[in-house]
Design a protein around this motif. Structure first.
Motif, PDB file in Angstrom:
ATOM      1  N   GLY A 174       0.800  -1.217   0.000  1.00 33.45           N
ATOM      2  CA  GLY A 174       0.000   0.000   0.000  1.00 33.45           C
ATOM      3  C   GLY A 174       0.834   1.270   0.000  1.00 33.45           C
ATOM      4  N   SER A 175       2.045   1.181   0.573  1.00 28.67           N
ATOM      5  CA  SER A 175       2.903   2.366   0.614  1.00 28.67           C
ATOM      6  C   SER A 175       3.769   2.510  -0.631  1.00 28.67           C
ATOM      7  CB  SER A 175       3.817   2.302   1.851  1.00 28.67           C
ATOM      8  OG  SER A 175       4.685   1.179   1.778  1.00 28.67           O
ATOM      9  N   LEU A 176       3.932   1.422  -1.386  1.00 28.95           N
ATOM     10  CA  LEU A 176       4.808   1.453  -2.550  1.00 28.95           C
ATOM     11  C   LEU A 176       4.064   1.508  -3.873  1.00 28.95           C
ATOM     12  CD1 LEU A 176       7.469  -1.214  -1.447  1.00 28.95           C
ATOM     13  CD2 LEU A 176       7.640   1.273  -1.283  1.00 28.95           C
ATOM     14  N   VAL A 177       2.876   0.923  -3.920  1.00 29.80           N
ATOM     15  CA  VAL A 177       2.117   0.839  -5.169  1.00 29.80           C
ATOM     16  C   VAL A 177       0.895   1.750  -5.077  1.00 29.80           C
ATOM     17  CG1 VAL A 177       0.950  -0.679  -6.809  1.00 29.80           C
ATOM     18  CG2 VAL A 177       2.877  -1.537  -5.446  1.00 29.80           C
ATOM     19  N   PRO A 178       0.888   2.876  -5.777  1.00 35.80           N
ATOM     20  CA  PRO A 178      -0.225   3.823  -5.656  1.00 35.80           C
ATOM     21  C   PRO A 178      -1.587   3.202  -5.948  1.00 35.80           C
ATOM     22  CG  PRO A 178       1.627   4.827  -6.807  1.00 35.80           C
ATOM     23  CD  PRO A 178       1.961   3.380  -6.659  1.00 35.80           C
ATOM     24  N   GLY A 179      -1.683   2.356  -6.967  1.00 37.76           N
ATOM     25  CA  GLY A 179      -2.971   1.779  -7.325  1.00 37.76           C
ATOM     26  C   GLY A 179      -3.544   0.883  -6.243  1.00 37.76           C
ATOM     27  N   ALA A 180      -2.678   0.256  -5.458  1.00 41.73           N
ATOM     28  CA  ALA A 180      -3.144  -0.660  -4.417  1.00 41.73           C
ATOM     29  C   ALA A 180      -3.782   0.084  -3.250  1.00 41.73           C
ATOM     30  CB  ALA A 180      -1.966  -1.505  -3.916  1.00 41.73           C
ATOM     31  N   ARG A 181      -3.490   1.360  -3.119  1.00 46.85           N
ATOM     32  CA  ARG A 181      -4.018   2.122  -1.989  1.00 46.85           C
ATOM     33  C   ARG A 181      -5.533   2.263  -2.047  1.00 46.85           C
ATOM     34  NH1 ARG A 181       0.561   6.825  -2.661  1.00 46.85           N
ATOM     35  NH2 ARG A 181       2.361   5.499  -2.179  1.00 46.85           N
ATOM     36  N   GLN A 186      -6.842   1.143   5.331  1.00 42.37           N
ATOM     37  CA  GLN A 186      -6.112   2.265   5.925  1.00 42.37           C
ATOM     38  C   GLN A 186      -6.391   3.565   5.170  1.00 42.37           C
ATOM     39  OE1 GLN A 186      -1.854   1.720   5.897  1.00 42.37           O
ATOM     40  NE2 GLN A 186      -1.471   3.887   6.272  1.00 42.37           N
ATOM     41  N   GLN A 187      -6.352   3.502   3.843  1.00 38.01           N
ATOM     42  CA  GLN A 187      -6.603   4.703   3.035  1.00 38.01           C
ATOM     43  C   GLN A 187      -8.053   5.169   3.168  1.00 38.01           C
ATOM     44  OE1 GLN A 187      -4.457   6.638   1.284  1.00 38.01           O
ATOM     45  NE2 GLN A 187      -2.807   5.387   2.116  1.00 38.01           N
ATOM     46  N   TRP A 188      -8.974   4.242   3.267  1.00 41.18           N
ATOM     47  CA  TRP A 188     -10.378   4.618   3.459  1.00 41.18           C
ATOM     48  C   TRP A 188     -10.547   5.361   4.774  1.00 41.18           C
ATOM     49  CZ3 TRP A 188     -12.444  -1.036   2.425  1.00 41.18           C
ATOM     50  CH2 TRP A 188     -12.075  -1.406   1.119  1.00 41.18           C
ATOM     51  N   ALA A 189      -9.882   4.860   5.818  1.00 50.18           N
ATOM     52  CA  ALA A 189      -9.979   5.518   7.119  1.00 50.18           C
ATOM     53  C   ALA A 189      -9.271   6.865   7.116  1.00 50.18           C
ATOM     54  CB  ALA A 189      -9.381   4.617   8.201  1.00 50.18           C
ATOM     55  N   LEU A 190      -8.165   6.957   6.375  1.00 46.06           N
ATOM     56  CA  LEU A 190      -7.435   8.220   6.295  1.00 46.06           C
ATOM     57  C   LEU A 190      -8.270   9.312   5.638  1.00 46.06           C
ATOM     58  CD1 LEU A 190      -3.790   7.167   5.332  1.00 46.06           C
ATOM     59  CD2 LEU A 190      -4.506   8.394   7.398  1.00 46.06           C
ATOM     60  N   ALA A 191      -9.198   8.925   4.766  1.00 41.92           N
ATOM     61  CA  ALA A 191     -10.069   9.919   4.145  1.00 41.92           C
ATOM     62  C   ALA A 191     -10.887  10.655   5.199  1.00 41.92           C
ATOM     63  CB  ALA A 191     -10.991   9.241   3.130  1.00 41.92           C
ATOM     64  N   LEU A 192     -11.315   9.932   6.235  1.00 34.90           N
ATOM     65  CA  LEU A 192     -12.040  10.573   7.332  1.00 34.90           C
ATOM     66  C   LEU A 192     -11.114  11.449   8.157  1.00 34.90           C
ATOM     67  CD1 LEU A 192     -14.567  10.964   9.055  1.00 34.90           C
ATOM     68  CD2 LEU A 192     -13.959   8.850  10.279  1.00 34.90           C
ATOM     69  N   ALA A 193      -9.905  10.958   8.430  1.00 38.72           N
ATOM     70  CA  ALA A 193      -8.937  11.744   9.186  1.00 38.72           C
ATOM     71  C   ALA A 193      -8.572  13.026   8.445  1.00 38.72           C
ATOM     72  CB  ALA A 193      -7.678  10.912   9.448  1.00 38.72           C
ATOM     73  N   ASP A 205      -5.561   8.724  -0.627  1.00 33.76           N
ATOM     74  CA  ASP A 205      -5.720   8.548  -2.065  1.00 33.76           C
ATOM     75  C   ASP A 205      -7.167   8.269  -2.449  1.00 33.76           C
ATOM     76  OD1 ASP A 205      -3.056   8.916  -2.330  1.00 33.76           O
ATOM     77  OD2 ASP A 205      -2.532   6.834  -2.716  1.00 33.76           O
ATOM     78  N   VAL A 206      -8.055   8.214  -1.450  1.00 37.99           N
ATOM     79  CA  VAL A 206      -9.463   7.916  -1.696  1.00 37.99           C
ATOM     80  C   VAL A 206     -10.316   9.067  -1.180  1.00 37.99           C
ATOM     81  CG1 VAL A 206     -11.343   6.276  -1.284  1.00 37.99           C
ATOM     82  CG2 VAL A 206      -8.981   5.456  -1.440  1.00 37.99           C
ATOM     83  N   GLY A 207     -11.277   9.521  -1.975  1.00 41.66           N
ATOM     84  CA  GLY A 207     -12.179  10.578  -1.538  1.00 41.66           C
ATOM     85  C   GLY A 207     -13.105  10.078  -0.435  1.00 41.66           C
ATOM     86  N   LEU A 208     -13.587  11.003   0.402  1.00 42.12           N
ATOM     87  CA  LEU A 208     -14.404  10.611   1.545  1.00 42.12           C
ATOM     88  C   LEU A 208     -15.697   9.905   1.137  1.00 42.12           C
ATOM     89  CD1 LEU A 208     -14.768  10.561   4.581  1.00 42.12           C
ATOM     90  CD2 LEU A 208     -15.777  12.855   4.448  1.00 42.12           C
ATOM     91  N   VAL A 213     -18.518   4.581   1.378  1.00 35.77           N
ATOM     92  CA  VAL A 213     -19.205   3.490   0.679  1.00 35.77           C
ATOM     93  C   VAL A 213     -18.415   2.188   0.812  1.00 35.77           C
ATOM     94  CG1 VAL A 213     -19.916   2.630  -1.584  1.00 35.77           C
ATOM     95  CG2 VAL A 213     -20.389   4.995  -0.942  1.00 35.77           C
ATOM     96  N   LEU A 214     -17.103   2.259   0.638  1.00 33.78           N
ATOM     97  CA  LEU A 214     -16.269   1.066   0.717  1.00 33.78           C
ATOM     98  C   LEU A 214     -16.216   0.506   2.134  1.00 33.78           C
ATOM     99  CD1 LEU A 214     -13.341   2.170  -1.619  1.00 33.78           C
ATOM    100  CD2 LEU A 214     -15.040   0.395  -2.079  1.00 33.78           C
ATOM    101  N   LEU A 215     -16.083   1.374   3.126  1.00 34.73           N
ATOM    102  CA  LEU A 215     -16.035   0.910   4.514  1.00 34.73           C
ATOM    103  C   LEU A 215     -17.332   0.194   4.893  1.00 34.73           C
ATOM    104  CD1 LEU A 215     -14.363   4.019   6.189  1.00 34.73           C
ATOM    105  CD2 LEU A 215     -13.410   1.706   6.168  1.00 34.73           C
ATOM    106  N   VAL A 216     -18.452   0.807   4.577  1.00 33.00           N
ATOM    107  CA  VAL A 216     -19.751   0.215   4.916  1.00 33.00           C
ATOM    108  C   VAL A 216     -20.000  -1.040   4.088  1.00 33.00           C
ATOM    109  CG1 VAL A 216     -22.245   0.572   4.908  1.00 33.00           C
ATOM    110  CG2 VAL A 216     -20.728   2.410   5.652  1.00 33.00           C
ATOM    111  N   GLY A 217     -19.710  -0.957   2.787  1.00 34.03           N
ATOM    112  CA  GLY A 217     -19.976  -2.082   1.899  1.00 34.03           C
ATOM    113  C   GLY A 217     -19.159  -3.312   2.250  1.00 34.03           C
ATOM    114  N   VAL A 218     -17.857  -3.133   2.489  1.00 38.26           N
ATOM    115  CA  VAL A 218     -17.001  -4.268   2.821  1.00 38.26           C
ATOM    116  C   VAL A 218     -17.394  -4.870   4.173  1.00 38.26           C
ATOM    117  CG1 VAL A 218     -14.636  -4.931   3.429  1.00 38.26           C
ATOM    118  CG2 VAL A 218     -15.060  -3.509   1.418  1.00 38.26           C
ATOM    119  N   THR A 219     -17.717  -4.021   5.131  1.00 35.13           N
ATOM    120  CA  THR A 219     -18.132  -4.515   6.450  1.00 35.13           C
ATOM    121  C   THR A 219     -19.402  -5.358   6.348  1.00 35.13           C
ATOM    122  OG1 THR A 219     -17.157  -2.587   7.550  1.00 35.13           O
ATOM    123  CG2 THR A 219     -18.801  -3.850   8.783  1.00 35.13           C
ATOM    124  N   LEU A 220     -20.406  -4.854   5.636  1.00 30.99           N
ATOM    125  CA  LEU A 220     -21.663  -5.586   5.500  1.00 30.99           C
ATOM    126  C   LEU A 220     -21.482  -6.863   4.684  1.00 30.99           C
ATOM    127  CD1 LEU A 220     -24.185  -2.657   4.865  1.00 30.99           C
ATOM    128  CD2 LEU A 220     -23.791  -3.925   6.989  1.00 30.99           C
TER     129      LEU A 220
END
Length: 239
Positions: A174-181, A186-193, A205-208, A213-220
């Protein structure tokens, strides 16, 4: 969808074994690092952001998630004691949801709370950094708990796969490959931070909206799939 007996047994299983030592060790290490940084460097917003982002969110939070998520159900499946629980008149989705809620509670206590304490130690919540990373740690803990609980249901090597994801995918790739972020909790949570903290102190690297959507969708999705897999577990004599 919540069973107090299952919750109590899960809680005792998580904190009554050697895994509890790791749960306590990781937050203690974060706080010790924060104290050392504050003494040696003083209050610095950028350094505080680096410590909370580099160690707390990138390392401690996923590792705690691995321990809590897989430990909520994995050991019971591995040693066969899950049959005693399945034999009880408790719906299997209820078992999953109850164990997930316990895993989330443990993850938040051992991730978000130490992150908040460390943030205040580092810079007294200047620029909202402590609160920003605490919020990120809390939402990440929920999704990690769901993902690693699912791993505990589908494979006996849940801890191994969880560590690979946490340490290799999240921290290294995640720290070396931009597309993987984009596929990083971690990147999803950083959008909130990023939304909460001062300008330029936190980046994602991800908009809020997409992150939510990703956090909720993956959790469910992880919770639903884990519940479905639990339904496929049968006892001898069941049709």
């Amino acid at each position: 969808m919540f069973n107090p007996t299952v919750a109590r047994l899960t809680y005792r299983g998580l904190l009554g074994r050697r895994r509890a030592l790791v749960l306590f060790a990781l937050p203690a290490l974060l706080i010790l690092i924060s104290v050392a940084v504050r003494v040696l460097v003083g209050a610095d917003d950028s350094i505080a952001s680096s410590v909370l982002g580099g160690f707390a969110l990138a390392t401690m939070v996923p590792l705690v998630g691995v321990i809590a998520g897989t430990g909520a159900i994995g050991p019971e499946i591995d040693d066969g004691s899950i049959i005693y629980l399945l034999a009880k008149p408790v719906r299997r989705p209820t078992i999953i949801v109850t164990k997930l809620l316990v895993a989330i509670a443990v993850s938040v206590v051992f991730s978000a709370v130490p992150t908040l304490i460390a943030g205040f130690i580092l810079n007294g919540n200047s620029q909202g950094i402590a609160v920003a990373f605490t919020a990120a740690a809390a939402v990440a803990s929920v999704t990690y708990a769901a993902i690693f609980l699912l791993l505990g249901v589908v494979t006996r090597q849940a801890v191994v796969f969880g560590l690979v994801y946490a340490l290799i995918w999240e921290s290294l790739i995640g720290s070396l490959v931009p597309g993987a972020r984009t596929l990083s909790v971690q990147q999803w949570a950083l959008a909130l931070a990023q939304k909460i903290a001062g300008e330029g102190l936190v980046t994602s690297d991800v908009g809020l909206p997409l992150a939510v959507v990703l956090l909720v969708g993956v959790t469910l999705a992880a919770t639903a799939f884990a519940g479905q897999r639990m339904r496929s577990l049968t006892l001898a004599g069941e049709e």
